[in-house]
Design an enzyme around this catalytic site. Structure first.
Site, PDB file in Angstrom:
ATOM      1  N   ASN A  81       0.539   4.954   0.595  1.00 16.90           N
ATOM      2  CA  ASN A  81      -0.306   6.053   1.078  1.00 16.90           C
ATOM      3  C   ASN A  81       0.150   6.400   2.485  1.00 16.90           C
ATOM      4  O   ASN A  81       0.780   5.580   3.165  1.00 16.90           O
ATOM      5  CB  ASN A  81      -1.774   5.629   1.115  1.00 16.90           C
ATOM      6  CG  ASN A  81      -1.992   4.352   1.912  1.00 16.90           C
ATOM      7  OD1 ASN A  81      -1.823   3.238   1.379  1.00 16.90           O
ATOM      8  ND2 ASN A  81      -2.347   4.481   3.177  1.00 16.90           N
ATOM      9  N   SER A  85       0.871  -1.177   0.000  1.00 18.67           N
ATOM     10  CA  SER A  85       0.000   0.000   0.000  1.00 18.67           C
ATOM     11  C   SER A  85       0.902   1.219   0.000  1.00 18.67           C
ATOM     12  O   SER A  85       1.856   1.290   0.772  1.00 18.67           O
ATOM     13  CB  SER A  85      -0.902   0.023   1.241  1.00 18.67           C
ATOM     14  OG  SER A  85      -1.878  -0.985   1.177  1.00 18.67           O
ATOM     15  N   ASN A 125       7.408  -4.583  10.229  1.00 19.96           N
ATOM     16  CA  ASN A 125       7.327  -6.040  10.371  1.00 19.96           C
ATOM     17  C   ASN A 125       8.644  -6.744  10.081  1.00 19.96           C
ATOM     18  O   ASN A 125       8.903  -7.819  10.616  1.00 19.96           O
ATOM     19  CB  ASN A 125       6.259  -6.600   9.417  1.00 19.96           C
ATOM     20  CG  ASN A 125       4.849  -6.204   9.788  1.00 19.96           C
ATOM     21  OD1 ASN A 125       4.600  -5.617  10.836  1.00 19.96           O
ATOM     22  ND2 ASN A 125       3.910  -6.520   8.908  1.00 19.96           N
ATOM     23  N   HIS A 142       1.649 -10.368   5.692  1.00 20.48           N
ATOM     24  CA  HIS A 142       2.362 -10.321   6.971  1.00 20.48           C
ATOM     25  C   HIS A 142       3.850 -10.588   6.782  1.00 20.48           C
ATOM     26  O   HIS A 142       4.437 -11.418   7.476  1.00 20.48           O
ATOM     27  CB  HIS A 142       1.768 -11.356   7.935  1.00 20.48           C
ATOM     28  CG  HIS A 142       0.364 -11.077   8.344  1.00 20.48           C
ATOM     29  ND1 HIS A 142      -0.424 -11.988   9.029  1.00 20.48           N
ATOM     30  CD2 HIS A 142      -0.411  -9.981   8.173  1.00 20.48           C
ATOM     31  CE1 HIS A 142      -1.617 -11.471   9.257  1.00 20.48           C
ATOM     32  NE2 HIS A 142      -1.641 -10.252   8.735  1.00 20.48           N
TER      33      HIS A 142
END
Length: 521
Positions: free
Chosen positions: A127, A125, A476, A442
């Site tokens: 943004n 993503s 992550n 993930h």
């Protein structure tokens, strides 16, 4: 929290701390520094646009039209057509290898090498707020071997992550039929497990009018960051390099996407908090290439199933009324070492596939079982010096395989999810489905934390990159263990640790007002 879309006016020239990325990890660093060190000048960059007010809000909180616009603007340089669905349940039962969800965009090429499994569903993503504007808001705690053994303060850090994300374990616990679902799960599972079935901790709050506010980076930023006059958010600006000299950070080089112009910002501390692919990409492009960079890449293999509750008594349905949300309730089957899966049991107000007959709120239950990955150095992302991506950075090439251990784990998860589904009801779409690699979103391990600098990690326990003073990583990618649970809570906890370390060590790097004024002269 002043913020800019791409603008050539008033470009920052110097900061105490530069943060690259605005997902929950980058937002957590900004929040802790705003609370503990409001004297620091913080500049935060994001390659993507601001798609909500406040910046970083979850798209679920927006009106339908605004949500559609925000999702399309998050999908990178080539967003989906305007008539493509924005419903995240669409594709739940898809067999597509390159499954894509609204608000994300796939890696166009390089996601698989010849003869390998690859990550065909690898997505990003782009943004302000990152994937935090589109996630499920599930915040389970890691357990047993998922935990990072060398962090003695992990539980306190997770508590702080709960605070920043606004996590509640009970908000949907009383949803229609939720007690019935948990009772059936507990009766069938708890006697043989070391961790009991529970309501899923969710980063969601209930507003006074009864509506739900789903946590995005806006919640993590909080008022402390938004009211911090020394924090500045600069959107639609790509950080193309971290500048270093003699093992010490000097600042960053950035490109204003709107103007197509590059400039430099001086800083003695940089936090790279893009994502598990774009953070190692930035370090590699900067000539910072520790042996573990991009390696130990791991995703969470995912099996999904859906059932319709059987034998539901009418009086169990609770008060009449409209649906609470797309989700009526979420239950949690925690990971254990003996059963190395994380179960997310979502009660839906609609069937994920066409279904004849009446569907009552909470009566259709979607089950998602996430597996741990057999973590190997061979699973990696590399970068191509001869090719660039749409942002002008070295192109990505993914090397990734499912091992025999992984395939055995997936098969065990498939059997387990059928057994759990049978505890609840009757299958909606027959056999469970295995999502393609990368579908979990993930991704972890590519800038992993380590206790010692032995070549198997990128950063120390405070998330500072080995051998580079003032360079920290967050996101992550820092998680070093094989996990099955949703990673966001752990990621924010590790970002808190990094921010605290920066706050404690930044005394010698604070800019005086005079220096700041001169830097803009």
């Amino acid at each position: 929290m002043p913020h800019d879309d791409a603008s050539s006016e008033g470009r920052p020239a110097r900061a105490d701390v530069v943060i690259v990325g605005t997902g929950p990890a980058g937002a957590a660093v900004a929040r802790i520094l705003s609370e503990q060190r409001p004297d620091l000048m913080i500049i935060q960059f994001d390659a993507g646009p601001i798609v909500s007010d406040p910046p970083g809000a979850h798209v679920k909180n927006l009106s339908e039209g605004d949500r559609r616009t925000a999702q399309r603007r998050s999908e990178g340089p080539a967003p989906a057509a305007s008539d493509i669905s924005t419903d995240t349940l669409d594709g739940y039962a898809s067999h597509d290898e390159r499954i894509v969800r609204p608000g994300t965009h796939l890696l166009a090429e390089g996601y698989r090498q010849s003869g390998q499994d690859g990550l065909p569903a690898l997505a990003f993503s782009t943004n302000v707020g990152g994937m935090g504007a589109h996630w499920t808001c599930a915040c389970p705690r890691p357990g047993e071997s998922e935990r990072i053994a060398f962090l003695d303060d992990l539980d306190e850090l997770l508590d702080e992550a709960d605070r920043l994300l606004g996590v509640s374990a009970g908000l949907m616990a009383d949803a229609p039929l939720a007690h019935e679902v948990r009772e059936r799960l507990s009766r069938g599972l708890d006697h043989r497990r070391t961790r009991a079935v529970a309501p899923m901790p969710l980063a969601v709050r209930e507003e006074p009018d009864g509506t739900l506010w789903w946590s995005g980076s806006d919640v993590v930023f909080g008022e402390a960051t938004r009211k911090n006059p020394r924090h500045r958010l600069v959107a639609e600006t790509v950080v193309t390099a971290v500048r270093t000299e003699s093992g010490r950070v000097l600042g960053v080089r950035v490109t204003d996407r709107a103007a197509g112009e590059s400039y430099e910002v001086d800083a003695s501390i940089v936090v790279a908090a893009a994502d598990a692919f774009r953070t190692p990409q930035l370090l590699w492009a900067s000539g910072i290439r520790p042996p573990a960079l991009g390696r130990y890449l791991n995703d969470q293999p995912q099996v999904v199933h859906a059932v319709k509750l059987r034998d539901v008594a009418p009086q169990s349905l609770g008060p009449a009324g409209g649906p609470i949300d797309v989700l009526s309730g979420v239950s949690w089957v925690p990971f254990t070492d003996a059963e190395p899966f994380h179960g997310q049991v979502m009660q839906l107000d609609a069937s994920p596939v066409p279904y004849e007959g009446e569907i009552l709120p909470g009566e259709v239950v979607g089950l998602g079982w996430f597996c741990t990955k057999d973590i190997r150095a061979e699973d990696r992302v590399e970068f191509d010096a001869a090719a660039v991506d749409e942002f002008g950075l070295p192109a990505m090439r993914v090397w990734y395989e499912l091992t025999e251990q992984d395939r055995d784990s997936i098969e065990r998860a498939r059997r387990a999810i059928v057994d759990v589904g049978d505890l609840l009801g009757d299958a909606v779409f027959g056999e469970p489905l295995e999502f393609p690699p990368g579908a979990s979103l993930h991704y972890q391990g590519t800038t992993r934390m380590g206790e010692v600098d032995d070549g198997t990690s990128v950063c120390d326990p405070d998330a500072q990159v080995w051998g580079i003073t003032g360079l920290y990583v967050a996101g992550n990618g820092v998680i070093p263990t094989a996990t099955a649970c949703n990673p966001t809570l752990t990621t924010v906890a590790l970002a808190v640790r990094a921010a605290r370390a920066i706050a404690a060590r930044a005394d010698k790097t604070v800019l005086t007002e005079q220096t700041q004024d001169l830097s803009h002269a």
